[in-house]
Design an enzyme around this catalytic site. Structure first.
Site, mmCIF file in Angstrom:
data_model
loop_
_atom_site.group_PDB
_atom_site.id
_atom_site.type_symbol
_atom_site.label_atom_id
_atom_site.label_comp_id
_atom_site.label_asym_id
_atom_site.label_seq_id
_atom_site.Cartn_x
_atom_site.Cartn_y
_atom_site.Cartn_z
ATOM 1 N N ASN A 1 -0.567 2.769 -10.286
ATOM 2 C CA ASN A 1 0.854 2.170 -10.450
ATOM 3 C C ASN A 1 1.182 2.300 -11.885
ATOM 4 O O ASN A 1 2.362 2.612 -11.752
ATOM 5 C CB ASN A 1 0.891 0.509 -10.324
ATOM 6 C CG ASN A 1 1.396 0.058 -9.141
ATOM 7 O OD1 ASN A 1 2.139 -0.249 -8.896
ATOM 8 N ND2 ASN A 1 0.743 -1.465 -9.133
ATOM 9 N N CYS B 1 -5.340 -4.984 -3.947
ATOM 10 C CA CYS B 1 -4.509 -3.247 -3.257
ATOM 11 C C CYS B 1 -5.243 -2.501 -4.512
ATOM 12 O O CYS B 1 -4.131 -0.809 -4.367
ATOM 13 C CB CYS B 1 -2.777 -4.115 -3.239
ATOM 14 S SG CYS B 1 -2.474 -3.985 -5.083
ATOM 15 N N PHE B 2 -5.596 -2.410 -5.377
ATOM 16 C CA PHE B 2 -6.279 -1.792 -6.149
ATOM 17 C C PHE B 2 -5.140 -0.828 -7.024
ATOM 18 O O PHE B 2 -5.581 0.337 -7.537
ATOM 19 C CB PHE B 2 -7.262 -0.422 -5.691
ATOM 20 C CG PHE B 2 -8.375 -1.763 -4.327
ATOM 21 C CD1 PHE B 2 -9.433 -2.151 -4.501
ATOM 22 C CD2 PHE B 2 -7.961 -1.234 -3.560
ATOM 23 C CE1 PHE B 2 -9.701 -3.415 -3.759
ATOM 24 C CE2 PHE B 2 -8.499 -1.482 -2.265
ATOM 25 C CZ PHE B 2 -9.362 -2.909 -2.324
ATOM 26 N N CYS B 3 -4.188 -1.471 -7.658
ATOM 27 C CA CYS B 3 -3.249 -1.120 -8.042
ATOM 28 C C CYS B 3 -2.676 0.178 -7.631
ATOM 29 O O CYS B 3 -2.132 1.272 -8.125
ATOM 30 C CB CYS B 3 -3.232 -0.583 -9.828
ATOM 31 S SG CYS B 3 -4.117 -2.407 -10.585
ATOM 32 N N ASN B 4 -2.793 0.325 -6.293
ATOM 33 C CA ASN B 4 -2.422 1.606 -4.951
ATOM 34 C C ASN B 4 -2.273 1.218 -4.171
ATOM 35 O O ASN B 4 -2.037 0.907 -3.387
ATOM 36 C CB ASN B 4 -3.368 2.223 -5.107
ATOM 37 C CG ASN B 4 -3.399 3.526 -4.406
ATOM 38 O OD1 ASN B 4 -2.881 4.153 -4.054
ATOM 39 N ND2 ASN B 4 -4.523 4.454 -4.924
#
Length: 500
Positions: A149, A406-409
């Site tokens: 992100n 979402c793992f910042c992805n």
């Protein structure tokens, strides 16, 4: 296969035989015995406290030696703010310079070609470039779907200045890019304008490692290239004498765990000249005036290091990089690759008694051009998704540190989970802000889909015992319906793990 047998696939008493079979299939693993020794000394706290740590992509672990050396340095000397020339300030300046010089050496970046700029983290490095890059109407910002992100966020600067923003999809099931589609998008650039292409050397979602020759490929077509190397550098050598991205973002704690709060932007000097900082701060200027209402930026890395650098922690960067060099990045890579390959094979082989797979892996299922990050979801015998929150709770009770969400992805997750543009717009159609958990609930109820996953990742202190114990945890989900997962379904083996 009965539920009883399924839950007993990885019993404690089977560890020795499983490890022997693993070593037979991975003879090169024996050459990484140096890391086995360090697990028992520098990372002994893992086994002493019964931790199974599988979140290295989130943050690596520090060695006791790093903390000891840094603590000794601080105890034995006096350091002052480096923005001066008094004795304590000069002492700090020398250490900052030494840390910067070691960064150049570690990444094989010539200081004649690159500038190393210390930032709070990789996100700080990305923001620094994003806010200062000369985006304009006619220019473009191109990025892959599987960016963090902090890379996605640069699009806000690009759009605000009138540049076009394009996303390059990743293609399931392996979640790699389409070379043909990339060529098409790169060819749209007008070299008369500023064009920036950003991609991760390794996806923090799928573990995919994108080809580094994309750098030269894009530059030849009039693009500046921003390489997000945060997930790549902990287990892979980034050689900037071979690859020449214009900008590289790093977080040191992801490489060697300590200290946190220090990252780096490695920028080619020619590319750095294109940036136009929207403000100035203490330490970034050679001169500023209130009455004259003007300023002159410094002509070195100081122009981009806002305020006072973290001068007490920066010496720990050199200590950490020296520690990694003493082991060898290639050795870490080989160990992680062997463990990752075994874990991928074992996860893919787990099936319920009715033959349905227990997990769905997002990304490559072998170790070709991929790192030690594995994202997946559990499914019950009726193919119903197991809520990743439940998996995390059960893992916590088993002293297993993994990551979910979402793992910042978001882009990689949207493709992996088959989410459509229309479904994603549902999260933004109302003025009331929706949280990821709320959106996940809607997706699961309305579309039978997920917005999150489970992620395990391996690193410098990982051993076979870690992955074996995790597989015992994973196998405990076999033949259990979602409604039965209310109580702990796994108790971690009570045995020392340093032998792995």
């Amino acid at each position: 296969m009965t539920a009883l047998i399924a839950a007993d696939l990885y019993p404690p008493e089977g560890f020795a035989a499983a490890r022997a079979a693993f070593l037979q299939r991975n003879p090169a693993y024996a050459a990484t015995s140096r890391l086995r020794e360090l697990r028992a000394t520098e990372y002994a706290r893992l086994d002493q406290q019964g931790h199974i740590y599988l979140d290295y992509t989130g943050g690596s672990l520090y060695a006791e030696e790093q903390v000891r050396r840094h603590g000794d340095l601080l105890r034995q000397h006096v350091f002052g703010n480096p923005h001066s020339v008094n004795p304590t300030s000069m002492a700090a300046t020398r250490l900052v310079d030494q840390a910067r010089a070691y960064v150049y050496d570690f990444f094989r970046a010539s200081p004649e070609e690159y500038t190393a700029i210390f930032t709070p983290n990789a996100s700080g490095a990305l923001k620094l470039v994003g806010e200062a890059y000369p985006f304009c109407a006619g220019g473009r910002y191109l990025l892959t779907f599987d960016n963090h992100n902090s890379v996605n966020g640069i699009r806000e600067f690009a759009q605000a200045k009138g540049a076009a923003v394009h996303y390059l999809p990743v293609v399931p099931p392996d979640l790699r890019i389409s070379q043909e589609r990339l060529a098409e998008l790169l060819d749209r650039a007008d070299p008369a304008f500023a064009n920036l292409f950003a991609f991760p050397a390794q996806s923090n979602f799928s573990g995919v490692q994108h080809p580094l020759d994309l750098i030269e490929h894009a530059q030849a077509r009039g693009w500046d290239v921003f390489l997000d190397a945060a997930a790549f550098t902990p287990t892979n050598r980034l050689d900037l004498s071979r690859w020449k991205p214009d900008f590289v973002s790093l977080s040191f704690y992801k490489i060697f765990g300590y200290p946190t709060g220090v990252g780096c932007l490695l920028a080619r000097k020619d590319a750095l000249k294109k940036l136009r900082r929207p403000w100035f701060a203490g330490g970034t200027i050679t001169m500023a005036s209130v009455q004259g209402c003007s300023h002159h930026l410094a002509d070195s890395e100081a122009a981009y290091e806002d305020g006072t650098v973290d001068y007490l922690n920066l010496p720990a960067i050199k200590i950490g990089l020296e520690y990694i060099d003493s082991i060898g990045v290639d050795l870490i890579h080989d160990r992680v690759a062997a463990l990752t390959g075994w874990l991928l094979e074992e996860l893919a082989a787990l099936r319920h008694s009715n033959g349905l797979p227990l997990v769905r892996i997002y990304g490559p299922t072998d170790t070709t051009d991929r790192g030690g990050t594995i994202a997946f979801n559990f499914y019950d015998p009726e193919a119903e998704l197991v809520d990743f929150h439940m998996v995390e709770q059960l893992a916590n009770q088993a002293q297993i540190s993994l990551r979910t969400g979402c793992f910042c992805n978001p882009g990689a997750g949207e493709v992996a989970h088959g989410l459509t543009e229309a479904e994603m717009r549902e999260a933004f159609q109302d003025e009331q802000r929706m949280t990821l958990d709320q959106f996940q609930s809607i997706l699961q109820q309305k579309h039978k889909k997920s917005a999150g996953a489970v992620r395990v990742s391996l690193g410098i202190a990982s051993n076979f015992a870690d992955v074996y114990h995790f597989m015992a945890f994973a196998a405990s989900f076999l033949d259990k319906r979602v409604g039965e997962l209310r109580m702990p379904c796994f108790i971690p083996p009570c045995q020392k793990t340093a032998q792995g």
